[in-house]
Design a protein around this motif. Structure first.
Motif, PDB file in Angstrom:
ATOM      1  N   PHE A   3     -13.334 100.861  86.617  1.00 44.82           N
ATOM      2  CA  PHE A   3     -13.310  99.742  85.707  1.00 44.82           C
ATOM      3  C   PHE A   3     -13.584  98.449  86.468  1.00 44.82           C
ATOM      4  N   LYS A   4     -14.543  97.654  86.010  1.00 44.61           N
ATOM      5  CA  LYS A   4     -14.897  96.410  86.666  1.00 44.61           C
ATOM      6  C   LYS A   4     -13.969  95.290  86.207  1.00 44.61           C
ATOM      7  N   HIS A   5     -13.807  94.319  87.044  1.00 43.87           N
ATOM      8  CA  HIS A   5     -12.887  93.232  86.764  1.00 43.87           C
ATOM      9  C   HIS A   5     -13.634  91.955  86.375  1.00 43.87           C
ATOM     10  N   GLU A   6     -13.123  91.289  85.373  1.00 43.08           N
ATOM     11  CA  GLU A   6     -13.528  89.943  84.964  1.00 43.08           C
ATOM     12  C   GLU A   6     -14.963  89.858  84.477  1.00 43.08           C
ATOM     13  N   MET A   7     -15.943  90.174  85.323  1.00 46.30           N
ATOM     14  CA  MET A   7     -17.340  90.111  84.908  1.00 46.30           C
ATOM     15  C   MET A   7     -17.722  91.459  84.302  1.00 46.30           C
ATOM     16  N   ILE A   8     -17.709  91.531  82.967  1.00 46.79           N
ATOM     17  CA  ILE A   8     -17.957  92.792  82.277  1.00 46.79           C
ATOM     18  C   ILE A   8     -19.413  92.845  81.821  1.00 46.79           C
ATOM     19  N   ILE A  14     -25.149  97.634  71.717  1.00 44.30           N
ATOM     20  CA  ILE A  14     -24.119  97.004  70.892  1.00 44.30           C
ATOM     21  C   ILE A  14     -23.300  96.075  71.785  1.00 44.30           C
ATOM     22  N   PRO A  15     -22.749  94.973  71.225  1.00 39.46           N
ATOM     23  CA  PRO A  15     -22.119  93.925  72.048  1.00 39.46           C
ATOM     24  C   PRO A  15     -20.687  94.238  72.446  1.00 39.46           C
ATOM     25  N   ILE A  16     -20.457  95.419  72.989  1.00 42.16           N
ATOM     26  CA  ILE A  16     -19.124  95.808  73.428  1.00 42.16           C
ATOM     27  C   ILE A  16     -19.247  96.594  74.725  1.00 42.16           C
ATOM     28  N   LYS A  17     -18.114  96.881  75.323  1.00 37.56           N
ATOM     29  CA  LYS A  17     -18.055  97.849  76.409  1.00 37.56           C
ATOM     30  C   LYS A  17     -17.125  98.956  75.954  1.00 37.56           C
ATOM     31  N   LEU A  18     -17.629 100.184  75.968  1.00 40.13           N
ATOM     32  CA  LEU A  18     -16.861 101.319  75.486  1.00 40.13           C
ATOM     33  C   LEU A  18     -16.781 102.370  76.574  1.00 40.13           C
ATOM     34  N   ILE A  35      -5.760  99.624  89.223  1.00 45.16           N
ATOM     35  CA  ILE A  35      -6.635  98.482  88.966  1.00 45.16           C
ATOM     36  C   ILE A  35      -5.813  97.221  89.167  1.00 45.16           C
ATOM     37  N   THR A  36      -6.251  96.346  90.045  1.00 45.49           N
ATOM     38  CA  THR A  36      -5.461  95.179  90.422  1.00 45.49           C
ATOM     39  C   THR A  36      -5.389  94.152  89.291  1.00 45.49           C
ATOM     40  N   LYS A  37      -4.484  93.193  89.458  1.00 49.80           N
ATOM     41  CA  LYS A  37      -4.301  92.120  88.478  1.00 49.80           C
ATOM     42  C   LYS A  37      -5.615  91.389  88.241  1.00 49.80           C
ATOM     43  N   HIS A  38      -5.954  91.195  86.969  1.00 54.69           N
ATOM     44  CA  HIS A  38      -7.193  90.514  86.627  1.00 54.69           C
ATOM     45  C   HIS A  38      -7.121  90.041  85.176  1.00 54.69           C
ATOM     46  N   TRP A  39      -8.105  89.288  84.764  1.00 51.76           N
ATOM     47  CA  TRP A  39      -8.205  88.887  83.363  1.00 51.76           C
ATOM     48  C   TRP A  39      -9.662  88.616  83.038  1.00 51.76           C
ATOM     49  N   HIS A  40      -9.971  88.569  81.768  1.00 50.24           N
ATOM     50  CA  HIS A  40     -11.336  88.316  81.321  1.00 50.24           C
ATOM     51  C   HIS A  40     -11.306  87.846  79.873  1.00 50.24           C
ATOM     52  N   SER A  41     -12.419  87.309  79.413  1.00 52.04           N
ATOM     53  CA  SER A  41     -12.474  86.756  78.051  1.00 52.04           C
ATOM     54  C   SER A  41     -12.920  87.816  77.055  1.00 52.04           C
ATOM     55  N   ASN A  42     -12.197  88.926  77.016  1.00 52.60           N
ATOM     56  CA  ASN A  42     -12.478  89.997  76.078  1.00 52.60           C
ATOM     57  C   ASN A  42     -11.185  90.475  75.449  1.00 52.60           C
ATOM     58  N   ILE A  43     -11.268  90.913  74.195  1.00 58.62           N
ATOM     59  CA  ILE A  43     -10.169  91.676  73.608  1.00 58.62           C
ATOM     60  C   ILE A  43     -10.310  93.105  74.133  1.00 58.62           C
ATOM     61  N   GLU A  44      -9.229  93.651  74.619  1.00 56.06           N
ATOM     62  CA  GLU A  44      -9.276  94.973  75.243  1.00 56.06           C
ATOM     63  C   GLU A  44      -8.261  95.886  74.566  1.00 56.06           C
ATOM     64  N   GLN A  92     -13.706  97.131  74.862  1.00 55.48           N
ATOM     65  CA  GLN A  92     -13.681  95.707  75.188  1.00 55.48           C
ATOM     66  C   GLN A  92     -14.671  94.987  74.286  1.00 55.48           C
ATOM     67  N   ILE A  93     -14.177  93.972  73.568  1.00 57.92           N
ATOM     68  CA  ILE A  93     -15.007  93.185  72.659  1.00 57.92           C
ATOM     69  C   ILE A  93     -15.034  91.749  73.176  1.00 57.92           C
ATOM     70  N   PRO A  94     -16.197  91.187  73.470  1.00 55.54           N
ATOM     71  CA  PRO A  94     -16.262  89.866  74.091  1.00 55.54           C
ATOM     72  C   PRO A  94     -15.844  88.733  73.154  1.00 55.54           C
ATOM     73  N   TYR A  95     -15.202  87.747  73.739  1.00 57.41           N
ATOM     74  CA  TYR A  95     -14.750  86.566  73.008  1.00 57.41           C
ATOM     75  C   TYR A  95     -15.897  85.911  72.244  1.00 57.41           C
ATOM     76  N   GLU A  96     -17.051  85.760  72.880  1.00 54.92           N
ATOM     77  CA  GLU A  96     -18.171  85.065  72.256  1.00 54.92           C
ATOM     78  C   GLU A  96     -18.605  85.738  70.964  1.00 54.92           C
TER      79      GLU A  96
END
Length: 285
Positions: A3-8, A14-18, A35-44, A92-96
């Motif tokens: 699993f990649k962190h922050e930059m998805i 389709i505009p998601i990551k599945l 998976i280490t502590k991280h965050w990103h602008s997606n609903i997960e 993962q569904i992006p904020y934008e």
């Protein structure tokens, strides 16, 4: 599965990551246990069908097992550790994307965690069914699958907004953004320089904080000490090199910022249960 962190990087069609299927398999050569502590602008959304996983969200630990589901909000700090092989779906569904169709997304947060004792398990059934359907439709990729995938994405979002959302005070949003901006600066710097001799004092000076304030700030918002976080990043990088290259263990340890092989061996054994040499031999054996 890695699993990649922050930059998805999202799916092209389709505009998601599945992520789907056997997402917990330790037999996968690219599997990383923690998976280490991280965050990103997606609903997960994590849906564990079988197997188990530990999730830490804003320093709270949750144990997800058979048929458990949990949503993580945009920019919530989280980490995970896989405990038992099984199957599941991670969406993962992006904020934008959400912002276009639901402009009020900044004013709400989701409380969606089927492990909470106060929760009614039945209200999660529809959401679980839609996640399974999305996995199936997307995997099969039959004619018209994109249309159905979009439909299910909107259904999932509607379900979250209708049955799992709460209002978020304006001050909370502003404060959170300010702290996240500072954390982003700090974490980006640590990631870029994790292989160097990176003392707490060096990072504190870089972001114009005293070492004492930096230490408290980092522990408060990351839920982990600076040195533990730094070592977890180094271990994650070293793990990839251990499995995917023929570099010597000494080189891997030094190149990833560990003071010596002994320190690397000790940390690796604490996390993976054996020393790096034995682990590499078993993986390639």
């Amino acid at each position: 599965m890695d699993f990649k962190h922050e930059m998805i990087q999202f799916n092209d069609d389709i505009p998601i990551k599945l992520y789907n299927g056997k997402v917990l398999s330790k037999e996968d050569p690219n599997h990383i246990n923690t998976i280490t502590k991280h965050w990103h602008s997606n609903i997960e959304i994590f849906y564990i069908i079988t197997g188990s996983i530990d999730l830490w969200v804003n320093s709270e630990k949750y144990e997800l097992g058979h048929d458990n589901l949990m949503a993580i909000n945009i920019n919530e700090i989280h980490s995970s550790q896989y405990k038992q092989n099984g199957e599941g779906v991670l969406l993962q569904i992006p904020y934008e994307f959400v912002k276009i169709y639901y402009p009020n997304i900044d004013g709400i947060s989701f409380v969606c965690n089927s492990t909470l004792k106060s929760e009614d398990g039945n209200k999660y059934s529809k959401l679980k069914g839609m996640l399974k359907d999305l996995e199936c439709i997307y995997n099969e990729r039959k004619d018209g699958y994109i249309l159905k995938s979009y439909s299910l994405i909107f259904d999932i979002l509607f379900e979250l907004v209708t049955n799992f959302s709460i209002s978020k005070p304006d001050k909370e949003s502003i404060s959170s953004r300010k702290n996240l901006d500072r954390l982003t600066e700090i974490v980006d710097y640590i990631k870029d320089n994790k292989k160097l001799d990176l003392s707490l004092e060096m990072v504190a000076e870089k972001v114009n904080l005293t070492p004492q304030y930096f230490s408290k700030f980092f522990k408060k918002y990351m839920g982990i000490s600076y040195i533990k976080y730094l070592n977890s990043l180094r271990l994650e990088s070293a793990y990839r090199e251990l499995i995917n290259t023929d570099l010597s263990i000494i080189n891997i340890a030094i190149e990833n910022g560990f003071s010596d092989v002994k320190a690397f061996n000790k940390l690796f054994k604490n996390v993976y249960g054996s020393n790096p040499g034995e682990y590499r031999k078993n993986k390639k054996g």
